[in-house]
Design a protein around this motif. Structure first.
Motif, PDB file in Angstrom:
ATOM      1  N   VAL A 180       0.839  -1.204   0.000  1.00  0.00           N
ATOM      2  CA  VAL A 180       0.000   0.000   0.000  1.00  0.00           C
ATOM      3  C   VAL A 180       0.872   1.251   0.000  1.00  0.00           C
ATOM      4  CG1 VAL A 180      -1.799   1.255   1.232  1.00  0.00           C
ATOM      5  CG2 VAL A 180      -1.781  -1.237   1.309  1.00  0.00           C
ATOM      6  N   PHE A 181       0.485   2.251  -0.785  1.00  0.00           N
ATOM      7  CA  PHE A 181       1.183   3.538  -0.829  1.00  0.00           C
ATOM      8  C   PHE A 181       0.306   4.592  -0.161  1.00  0.00           C
ATOM      9  CE2 PHE A 181       2.645   7.539  -2.631  1.00  0.00           C
ATOM     10  CZ  PHE A 181       4.028   7.369  -2.721  1.00  0.00           C
ATOM     11  N   VAL A 182       0.905   5.392   0.704  1.00  0.00           N
ATOM     12  CA  VAL A 182       0.165   6.405   1.460  1.00  0.00           C
ATOM     13  C   VAL A 182       0.791   7.778   1.255  1.00  0.00           C
ATOM     14  CG1 VAL A 182      -0.489   7.189   3.784  1.00  0.00           C
ATOM     15  CG2 VAL A 182      -0.565   4.743   3.233  1.00  0.00           C
ATOM     16  N   THR A 183      -0.027   8.775   0.906  1.00  0.00           N
ATOM     17  CA  THR A 183       0.442  10.164   0.940  1.00  0.00           C
ATOM     18  C   THR A 183      -0.027  10.784   2.255  1.00  0.00           C
ATOM     19  OG1 THR A 183      -1.508  11.217  -0.057  1.00  0.00           O
ATOM     20  CG2 THR A 183       0.138  10.301  -1.567  1.00  0.00           C
ATOM     21  N   GLY A 184       0.713  11.760   2.749  1.00  0.00           N
ATOM     22  CA  GLY A 184       0.324  12.409   4.008  1.00  0.00           C
ATOM     23  C   GLY A 184       0.522  11.508   5.223  1.00  0.00           C
ATOM     24  N   GLY A 185       1.456  10.586   5.136  1.00  0.00           N
ATOM     25  CA  GLY A 185       1.633   9.596   6.196  1.00  0.00           C
ATOM     26  C   GLY A 185       2.109  10.141   7.529  1.00  0.00           C
ATOM     27  N   SER A 186       2.744  11.306   7.520  1.00  0.00           N
ATOM     28  CA  SER A 186       3.242  11.866   8.787  1.00  0.00           C
ATOM     29  C   SER A 186       2.214  12.773   9.454  1.00  0.00           C
ATOM     30  CB  SER A 186       4.539  12.648   8.555  1.00  0.00           C
ATOM     31  OG  SER A 186       4.309  13.754   7.683  1.00  0.00           O
ATOM     32  N   GLY A 187       1.064  12.972   8.807  1.00  0.00           N
ATOM     33  CA  GLY A 187       0.009  13.810   9.376  1.00  0.00           C
ATOM     34  C   GLY A 187      -0.874  13.041  10.343  1.00  0.00           C
ATOM     35  N   PHE A 188      -1.859  13.726  10.869  1.00  0.00           N
ATOM     36  CA  PHE A 188      -2.768  13.160  11.878  1.00  0.00           C
ATOM     37  C   PHE A 188      -3.472  11.897  11.371  1.00  0.00           C
ATOM     38  CE2 PHE A 188      -7.239  13.833  13.752  1.00  0.00           C
ATOM     39  CZ  PHE A 188      -7.000  12.965  14.809  1.00  0.00           C
ATOM     40  N   VAL A 189      -4.138  12.003  10.217  1.00  0.00           N
ATOM     41  CA  VAL A 189      -4.848  10.848   9.664  1.00  0.00           C
ATOM     42  C   VAL A 189      -3.859   9.822   9.110  1.00  0.00           C
ATOM     43  CG1 VAL A 189      -6.543  10.074   7.961  1.00  0.00           C
ATOM     44  CG2 VAL A 189      -6.864  12.265   9.112  1.00  0.00           C
ATOM     45  N   GLY A 190      -2.809  10.299   8.470  1.00  0.00           N
ATOM     46  CA  GLY A 190      -1.824   9.394   7.873  1.00  0.00           C
ATOM     47  C   GLY A 190      -1.145   8.485   8.887  1.00  0.00           C
ATOM     48  N   ARG A 191      -0.815   9.029  10.037  1.00  0.00           N
ATOM     49  CA  ARG A 191      -0.170   8.204  11.083  1.00  0.00           C
ATOM     50  C   ARG A 191      -1.108   7.083  11.521  1.00  0.00           C
ATOM     51  NH1 ARG A 191       1.071  13.344  13.129  1.00  0.00           N
ATOM     52  NH2 ARG A 191      -0.350  13.063  14.897  1.00  0.00           N
ATOM     53  N   CYS A 192      -2.372   7.422  11.700  1.00  0.00           N
ATOM     54  CA  CYS A 192      -3.369   6.415  12.088  1.00  0.00           C
ATOM     55  C   CYS A 192      -3.510   5.360  10.992  1.00  0.00           C
ATOM     56  CB  CYS A 192      -4.704   7.086  12.380  1.00  0.00           C
ATOM     57  SG  CYS A 192      -6.013   5.941  12.870  1.00  0.00           S
ATOM     58  N   MET A 193      -3.522   5.808   9.734  1.00  0.00           N
ATOM     59  CA  MET A 193      -3.668   4.874   8.618  1.00  0.00           C
ATOM     60  C   MET A 193      -2.495   3.895   8.557  1.00  0.00           C
ATOM     61  SD  MET A 193      -5.415   3.762   6.068  1.00  0.00           S
ATOM     62  CE  MET A 193      -6.589   4.928   5.371  1.00  0.00           C
ATOM     63  N   ILE A 194      -1.288   4.411   8.703  1.00  0.00           N
ATOM     64  CA  ILE A 194      -0.121   3.526   8.676  1.00  0.00           C
ATOM     65  C   ILE A 194      -0.198   2.497   9.800  1.00  0.00           C
ATOM     66  CG2 ILE A 194       2.391   3.407   8.982  1.00  0.00           C
ATOM     67  CD1 ILE A 194       2.572   6.105   7.522  1.00  0.00           C
ATOM     68  N   GLN A 195      -0.547   2.953  10.999  1.00  0.00           N
ATOM     69  CA  GLN A 195      -0.648   2.032  12.131  1.00  0.00           C
ATOM     70  C   GLN A 195      -1.705   0.960  11.891  1.00  0.00           C
ATOM     71  OE1 GLN A 195      -1.271   5.108  15.115  1.00  0.00           O
ATOM     72  NE2 GLN A 195       0.742   4.719  16.009  1.00  0.00           N
ATOM     73  N   MET A 196      -2.847   1.359  11.336  1.00  0.00           N
ATOM     74  CA  MET A 196      -3.923   0.395  11.078  1.00  0.00           C
ATOM     75  C   MET A 196      -3.503  -0.616  10.010  1.00  0.00           C
ATOM     76  SD  MET A 196      -7.985   1.219  10.407  1.00  0.00           S
ATOM     77  CE  MET A 196      -8.191   2.028  12.000  1.00  0.00           C
ATOM     78  N   LEU A 197      -2.838  -0.138   8.963  1.00  0.00           N
ATOM     79  CA  LEU A 197      -2.370  -1.030   7.905  1.00  0.00           C
ATOM     80  C   LEU A 197      -1.288  -1.983   8.416  1.00  0.00           C
ATOM     81  CD1 LEU A 197      -2.229   1.540   4.975  1.00  0.00           C
ATOM     82  CD2 LEU A 197      -3.797  -0.396   5.130  1.00  0.00           C
ATOM     83  N   ARG A 198      -0.381  -1.483   9.225  1.00  0.00           N
ATOM     84  CA  ARG A 198       0.689  -2.336   9.776  1.00  0.00           C
ATOM     85  C   ARG A 198       0.098  -3.377  10.728  1.00  0.00           C
ATOM     86  NH1 ARG A 198       4.067  -4.023   7.927  1.00  0.00           N
ATOM     87  NH2 ARG A 198       5.679  -4.030   9.536  1.00  0.00           N
ATOM     88  N   ASP A 199      -0.934  -2.990  11.484  1.00  0.00           N
ATOM     89  CA  ASP A 199      -1.610  -3.957  12.364  1.00  0.00           C
ATOM     90  C   ASP A 199      -2.233  -5.091  11.552  1.00  0.00           C
ATOM     91  OD1 ASP A 199      -0.922  -2.519  14.593  1.00  0.00           O
ATOM     92  OD2 ASP A 199      -2.879  -1.553  14.845  1.00  0.00           O
ATOM     93  N   ARG A 200      -2.570  -4.789  10.303  1.00  0.00           N
ATOM     94  CA  ARG A 200      -3.143  -5.803   9.413  1.00  0.00           C
ATOM     95  C   ARG A 200      -2.061  -6.533   8.613  1.00  0.00           C
ATOM     96  NH1 ARG A 200      -8.747  -4.158   7.799  1.00  0.00           N
ATOM     97  NH2 ARG A 200      -8.267  -4.838   5.683  1.00  0.00           N
TER      98      ARG A 200
END
Length: 325
Positions: A3-23
């Motif tokens: 998965v590729f994420v833009t805005g990963g260091s922002g508020f929503v992006g950090r949560c998205m990365i964590q959720m994806l890594r948990d999966r």
């Protein structure tokens, strides 16, 4: 899955990365600075240096990816239209082009419920309500145009979808500290006493809804996402501020007064070419100064969406964080 994420260091992006890594997903994140690269790496993503206008860097970073979550954008209550357009519209066009060049099969954008805002209050609307590009708000106008670009790019082999949250909140949000500062400096004021209905979307619900859209959307669709309930705006803000240990005052002005003051302030800032943000703008009044209620039935029916964080549990988590600090 990759998965590729833009805005990963922002508020929503950090949560998205964590959720994806948990999966257990492999995550590549665009990072426009060394600090951003460090932040996404610490979350378990691989950093790719570049920005939203660097189509070549994104195309290389997206190689082998199955999904792009486009989260990056320019959110502000004030600024020049060109700055919003460059990030929100041209940046989205570049990200779409990179995804197609890299043969990514699915593209999901974190949009905004604000994309349908004009001057009027909105009550129980759904996705059939038209997108708007109001002249008073470059943020709303360009988020709307960006959504149009994403939906228009949908085709066989390249599914696109947009999720539309409202007032994204949760651990790491910058809005609550800003509210606290406004109260403490005497700059907080209610509009119409805050007595209107409103809807919010916890950051984990945003990310969960976006992942469901990637998995289940037929493509070319937009989806409102909510916390599953309607809240009175005054009660919502009062509860947030109580968690932070402050009480809002009772000073209030009618919405039409707030709107006219905001327009006057904007005119002064333009004429005198002041730097910084006016104390009140029409975008601010529109985003938080009147009713907003919508249904996320489409997300429920097409994606199987239900909030994974309730308002009560999200507020309890915030309270624990504040008390521990």
């Amino acid at each position: 899955m990759k998965v590729f994420v833009t805005g990963g260091s922002g508020f929503v992006g950090r949560c998205m990365i964590q959720m994806l890594r948990d999966r257990q997903e492999e995550v590549i994140a665009l990072a426009r600075s060394e600090q951003a690269a460090k932040q996404v790496t610490q979350l378990g993503a691989k950093a790719v240096r570049g920005d939203l206008l660097d189509e070549q860097a994104m195309t290389l970073g997206m190689q082998g990816c199955d999904i792009v979550f486009h989260i990056a954008g320019f959110l502000s209550i004030w600024g020049k239209y060109q700055a919003f357009y460059e990030t929100n519209v041209i940046g989205t066009e570049c990200t779409l082009a990179a995804a197609q060049a890299a043969n990514v099969s699915c593209f999901v954008q974190i949009g905004a419920a604000a994309s349908v805002f004009d001057h009027q209050s909105l009550s129980e609307i759904d996705e059939s309500y038209p997108l708007q590009q109001p002249k008073f708000s470059p943020y709303i106008a360009t988020k709307s145009l960006a959504e149009q670009r994403v939906i228009a790019a949908n085709r066989p082999g390249f599914r696109t979808a947009v999720v539309r949250p409202s007032w994204i909140w949760g651990n790491g949000d910058h809005v609550l500290p800003q509210l606290v500062t406004a109260v403490k400096t005497g700059q907080f004021i209610w509009i119409d006493q805050g007595n209107y209905s409103y809807m919010t979307t916890h950051v984990m619900n945003v990310c969960y809804g976006a992942i469901l859209a990637a998995e289940r959307s037929p493509g070319g669709q937009a989806y409102f996402l909510s916390d599953g309930d309607v809240v009175q705006f005054r009660r919502w803000i009062t509860t947030l501020l109580q968690i932070a240990g402050v009480k809002p005052g009772s000073l209030s002005i009618p919405r039409w007064v707030a709107w006219n003051i905001a327009g006057f302030m904007e005119a002064i800032w333009r004429i005198t070419r002041r730097t910084g943000i006016p104390p009140i703008t029409r975008t601010m009044v529109r985003l938080i100064g009147q009713e907003l209620t919508f249904t996320d039935r489409k997300a429920q029916e097409e994606l199987g969406y239900t909030p994974i964080v309730t308002r009560d549990s999200g507020l309890a988590e915030l309270a624990d964080l504040y008390h521990s600090h």
